[in-house]
Each structure stands twice: as structure tokens, then as C-alpha cells.
Design a protein around this motif. Structure first.
Motif, PDB file in Angstrom:
ATOM      1  N   GLY A 215      36.124  33.610  40.579  1.00 34.96           N
ATOM      2  CA  GLY A 215      37.163  34.540  40.023  1.00 34.96           C
ATOM      3  C   GLY A 215      36.722  35.728  39.021  1.00 34.96           C
ATOM      4  O   GLY A 215      37.116  36.616  39.128  1.00 34.96           O
ATOM      5  N   TYR A 216      35.812  35.184  38.300  1.00 32.54           N
ATOM      6  CA  TYR A 216      35.536  35.985  37.049  1.00 32.54           C
ATOM      7  C   TYR A 216      34.788  37.319  37.869  1.00 32.54           C
ATOM      8  O   TYR A 216      35.007  38.783  37.445  1.00 32.54           O
ATOM      9  CB  TYR A 216      34.277  35.394  36.452  1.00 32.54           C
ATOM     10  N   HIS A 217      33.973  37.262  38.893  1.00 32.39           N
ATOM     11  CA  HIS A 217      32.886  38.309  39.431  1.00 32.39           C
ATOM     12  C   HIS A 217      33.924  39.226  40.336  1.00 32.39           C
ATOM     13  O   HIS A 217      34.000  40.196  40.427  1.00 32.39           O
ATOM     14  CB  HIS A 217      31.909  38.050  40.171  1.00 32.39           C
ATOM     15  N   HIS A 218      35.197  38.471  41.142  1.00 36.16           N
ATOM     16  CA  HIS A 218      36.286  39.069  41.843  1.00 36.16           C
ATOM     17  C   HIS A 218      36.784  39.903  40.996  1.00 36.16           C
ATOM     18  O   HIS A 218      37.111  40.964  41.435  1.00 36.16           O
ATOM     19  CB  HIS A 218      37.056  38.003  42.615  1.00 36.16           C
ATOM     20  N   TYR A 219      37.230  39.468  39.786  1.00 35.72           N
ATOM     21  CA  TYR A 219      38.249  40.394  38.862  1.00 35.72           C
ATOM     22  C   TYR A 219      37.341  41.570  38.599  1.00 35.72           C
ATOM     23  O   TYR A 219      37.985  42.677  38.291  1.00 35.72           O
ATOM     24  CB  TYR A 219      38.565  39.395  38.049  1.00 35.72           C
ATOM     25  N   LEU A 220      36.174  41.358  37.988  1.00 33.65           N
ATOM     26  CA  LEU A 220      35.361  42.409  37.612  1.00 33.65           C
ATOM     27  C   LEU A 220      34.945  43.218  38.831  1.00 33.65           C
ATOM     28  O   LEU A 220      34.993  44.630  38.310  1.00 33.65           O
ATOM     29  CB  LEU A 220      33.864  42.061  37.207  1.00 33.65           C
ATOM     30  N   LYS A 221      34.839  43.160  39.812  1.00 32.54           N
ATOM     31  CA  LYS A 221      34.644  44.094  40.888  1.00 32.54           C
ATOM     32  C   LYS A 221      36.189  44.879  41.421  1.00 32.54           C
ATOM     33  O   LYS A 221      35.889  45.788  41.526  1.00 32.54           O
ATOM     34  CB  LYS A 221      34.203  43.204  42.201  1.00 32.54           C
TER      35      LYS A 221
ATOM     36  N   ASN B 133      31.559  31.686  46.531  1.00 35.05           N
ATOM     37  CA  ASN B 133      31.882  32.687  47.437  1.00 35.05           C
ATOM     38  C   ASN B 133      33.462  32.732  47.915  1.00 35.05           C
ATOM     39  O   ASN B 133      33.773  33.689  48.569  1.00 35.05           O
ATOM     40  CB  ASN B 133      30.768  32.955  48.929  1.00 35.05           C
ATOM     41  N   THR B 134      33.884  31.437  47.898  1.00 34.37           N
ATOM     42  CA  THR B 134      35.319  31.143  48.310  1.00 34.37           C
ATOM     43  C   THR B 134      36.003  31.059  47.235  1.00 34.37           C
ATOM     44  O   THR B 134      37.654  31.259  47.471  1.00 34.37           O
ATOM     45  CB  THR B 134      35.315  30.049  49.184  1.00 34.37           C
ATOM     46  N   GLY B 135      35.958  30.414  46.118  1.00 36.02           N
ATOM     47  CA  GLY B 135      36.758  30.039  45.237  1.00 36.02           C
ATOM     48  C   GLY B 135      37.582  28.635  45.378  1.00 36.02           C
ATOM     49  O   GLY B 135      38.401  28.317  44.539  1.00 36.02           O
ATOM     50  N   LEU B 136      37.142  27.924  46.406  1.00 39.16           N
ATOM     51  CA  LEU B 136      37.791  26.593  46.442  1.00 39.16           C
ATOM     52  C   LEU B 136      37.548  25.705  45.588  1.00 39.16           C
ATOM     53  O   LEU B 136      36.207  25.651  44.984  1.00 39.16           O
ATOM     54  CB  LEU B 136      37.233  26.188  47.777  1.00 39.16           C
ATOM     55  N   ARG B 137      38.463  24.875  45.221  1.00 40.49           N
ATOM     56  CA  ARG B 137      38.140  23.723  44.360  1.00 40.49           C
ATOM     57  C   ARG B 137      37.326  22.739  45.079  1.00 40.49           C
ATOM     58  O   ARG B 137      37.151  22.502  46.340  1.00 40.49           O
ATOM     59  CB  ARG B 137      39.551  22.918  44.298  1.00 40.49           C
TER      60      ARG B 137
ATOM     61  N   ASN C 250      42.059  43.339  40.117  1.00 35.48           N
ATOM     62  CA  ASN C 250      43.334  43.026  40.610  1.00 35.48           C
ATOM     63  C   ASN C 250      43.642  41.453  40.396  1.00 35.48           C
ATOM     64  O   ASN C 250      43.346  40.851  41.014  1.00 35.48           O
ATOM     65  CB  ASN C 250      43.228  43.117  42.285  1.00 35.48           C
ATOM     66  N   ILE C 251      44.295  41.580  39.235  1.00 36.77           N
ATOM     67  CA  ILE C 251      44.490  40.026  38.826  1.00 36.77           C
ATOM     68  C   ILE C 251      45.650  39.494  39.550  1.00 36.77           C
ATOM     69  O   ILE C 251      45.795  38.444  39.736  1.00 36.77           O
ATOM     70  CB  ILE C 251      45.049  40.070  37.300  1.00 36.77           C
ATOM     71  N   ALA C 252      46.667  40.236  40.166  1.00 36.72           N
ATOM     72  CA  ALA C 252      47.532  39.676  41.010  1.00 36.72           C
ATOM     73  C   ALA C 252      47.005  39.088  42.114  1.00 36.72           C
ATOM     74  O   ALA C 252      47.631  37.920  42.470  1.00 36.72           O
ATOM     75  CB  ALA C 252      48.793  40.819  41.189  1.00 36.72           C
ATOM     76  N   LEU C 253      46.174  39.622  42.878  1.00 34.14           N
ATOM     77  CA  LEU C 253      45.564  39.068  43.998  1.00 34.14           C
ATOM     78  C   LEU C 253      44.846  37.829  43.848  1.00 34.14           C
ATOM     79  O   LEU C 253      44.851  37.164  44.439  1.00 34.14           O
ATOM     80  CB  LEU C 253      44.379  40.256  44.768  1.00 34.14           C
ATOM     81  N   LEU C 254      44.292  37.933  42.591  1.00 30.90           N
ATOM     82  CA  LEU C 254      43.277  36.632  42.353  1.00 30.90           C
ATOM     83  C   LEU C 254      44.188  35.648  42.043  1.00 30.90           C
ATOM     84  O   LEU C 254      43.845  34.440  42.260  1.00 30.90           O
ATOM     85  CB  LEU C 254      42.409  37.136  41.023  1.00 30.90           C
ATOM     86  N   MET C 255      45.402  36.101  41.209  1.00 32.05           N
ATOM     87  CA  MET C 255      46.496  34.817  41.135  1.00 32.05           C
ATOM     88  C   MET C 255      46.907  34.219  42.262  1.00 32.05           C
ATOM     89  O   MET C 255      47.026  32.963  42.285  1.00 32.05           O
ATOM     90  CB  MET C 255      47.641  35.591  40.156  1.00 32.05           C
ATOM     91  N   ASP C 256      47.365  34.871  43.267  1.00 30.32           N
ATOM     92  CA  ASP C 256      47.435  34.631  44.631  1.00 30.32           C
ATOM     93  C   ASP C 256      46.316  33.587  45.200  1.00 30.32           C
ATOM     94  O   ASP C 256      46.607  32.621  45.867  1.00 30.32           O
ATOM     95  CB  ASP C 256      47.682  35.606  45.492  1.00 30.32           C
ATOM     96  N   ILE C 257      45.061  33.995  45.136  1.00 31.86           N
ATOM     97  CA  ILE C 257      44.026  33.319  45.938  1.00 31.86           C
ATOM     98  C   ILE C 257      43.969  31.861  45.299  1.00 31.86           C
ATOM     99  O   ILE C 257      43.639  30.885  45.918  1.00 31.86           O
ATOM    100  CB  ILE C 257      42.844  34.129  45.498  1.00 31.86           C
TER     101      ILE C 257
END
Length: 180
Positions: A135-141, A36-40, A144-151
Motif C-alpha cells: 500500500g505504501y509504495h502503491h500510494y507513492l507511485k 505485490n498483491t496487498g493480500l492479507r 491515488n488514495i481512493a483506488l488504494l482504499m478500494d483495493i
């Protein structure tokens, strides 16, 4: 180092969550927090109870040294509520049973996730699987790859697409329909 994959199937994610919830609450929280956060994993393991009591997780990333602020979404907030109730703010969120107030190790996190993966017949699973699943599911939903790149603090969209496995899906799809 082996290359790990995201968990692409939402039903499988639900099944893994159910399994982890029934077997060990701490491991369940680790997984839910990661997807849910995408944290390492290095950043998840250093979180303390006080870090998740508000609306956001504010932290300095271990790998990049950059300051990061992540919203705790309603689903995660609800899961954390009962888990942290009555715990001291300085207690590690993903606490080890070894020693006094220490987080589990990266190796233990890997072992726990791999034990769950074996139950479901998954391969190419590691601690980064949680981040990649996010990341995978955030992108599918949102697409917005630019936003995910920033995250993710990635330097290019190409790196992010490869990282979350979207390029692999595209290659698999085209190759499955290609023949000579």
C-alpha cells in the motif's frame, strides 16, 4: 496487538528479497506475493497452486467475505513460474512441512518474517507489513488514495493513509522541522 510498519526503503526490500531467496524459496514467494498483491496473510495462506496459474487471483476474502480479483503482475508471474512448475494444482502455495498438504500457520508466517526482520535490524514488523508495504509504495507511485482504499476495502481515505503509514511520515517530517 502491536502496530506494524511498512518497509519504506526500496533498497531494503531488495535486500530482504535476496536474503529470503537465498535461504528459503517458499518464504521468498510468501514475501513477494504479499508485497505485490496487498493480500492479507489469511488470504495468502489459503492460496493453492491452481489459484496463481492464470492472469488473476480470484478469491473470497477471509475477513470481509467479499469477492476479490487481483492481477498477477509480470514480476510476480515470473517469480511464481519456476516455483509452481511441476506442482499439483491443489497443493497449497505456502505449504507447511508438517502434515500432508497443509499451509503454514499465521504464527509461522509471523516467525519467518520476524527472523528476516532481525537480520536487517527492523522492528515493528509482522505479517501485515507485507500488505502495508504494498500500500505504501502503491500510494507513492500513483498517489491515488481512493483506488488504494478500494483495493484494501477500507471505508475511508483517512483510514487507508493511516494504515499505510503516510500520516506517520507526514507527522515525523513536520515534527523534525518544528521547535520552540
Amino acid at each position: 496487538m502491536n502496530y506494524v510498519q511498512p518497509i519504506r526503503d526500496p533498497e531494503l526490500i531488495t535486500d530482504i528479497k535476496k536474503y529470503l531467496r537465498e535461504t528459503n524459496e517458499r518464504n521468498y514467494i510468501l514475501f513477494v506475493l504479499g508485497i505485490n498483491t496487498g493480500l492479507r496473510i489469511s488470504d495468502i495462506l489459503k492460496l493453492r497452486v491452481k489459484d496463481v496459474r492464470g492472469t488473476h487471483i480470484s478469491m473470497r476474502e477471509t475477513k470481509t467475505g467479499k469477492q476479490k480479483r487481483i492481477l498477477i503482475n509480470p514480476t510476480l508471474k515470473n517469480e511464481l513460474k519456476g516455483y509452481i512448475e511441476g506442482k499439483d494444482g491443489d497443493e497449497y502455495l505456502i505449504k507447511s512441512r508438517q502434515g500432508y498438504n497443509k499451509p503454514i500457520s499465521r504464527e509461522m508466517a509471523y516467525k519467518l518474517l520476524n527472523q528476516a526482520a532481525k537480520v536487517f535490524g527492523l522492528e515493528e514488523i509482522g505479517t501485515h507489513t507485507m500488505r502495508k508495504t504494498f500500500g505504501y509504495h502503491h500510494y507513492l507511485k500513483y498517489k491515488n488514495i481512493a483506488l488504494l482504499m478500494d483495493i484494501f476495502n477500507h471505508s475511508s481515505e483517512r483510514i487507508t493513509l493511516r494504515y499505510i503509514g503516510v500520516n506517520q511520515d507526514t507527522m515525523d517530517n513536520t515534527l523534525s522541522r518544528f521547535s520552540l
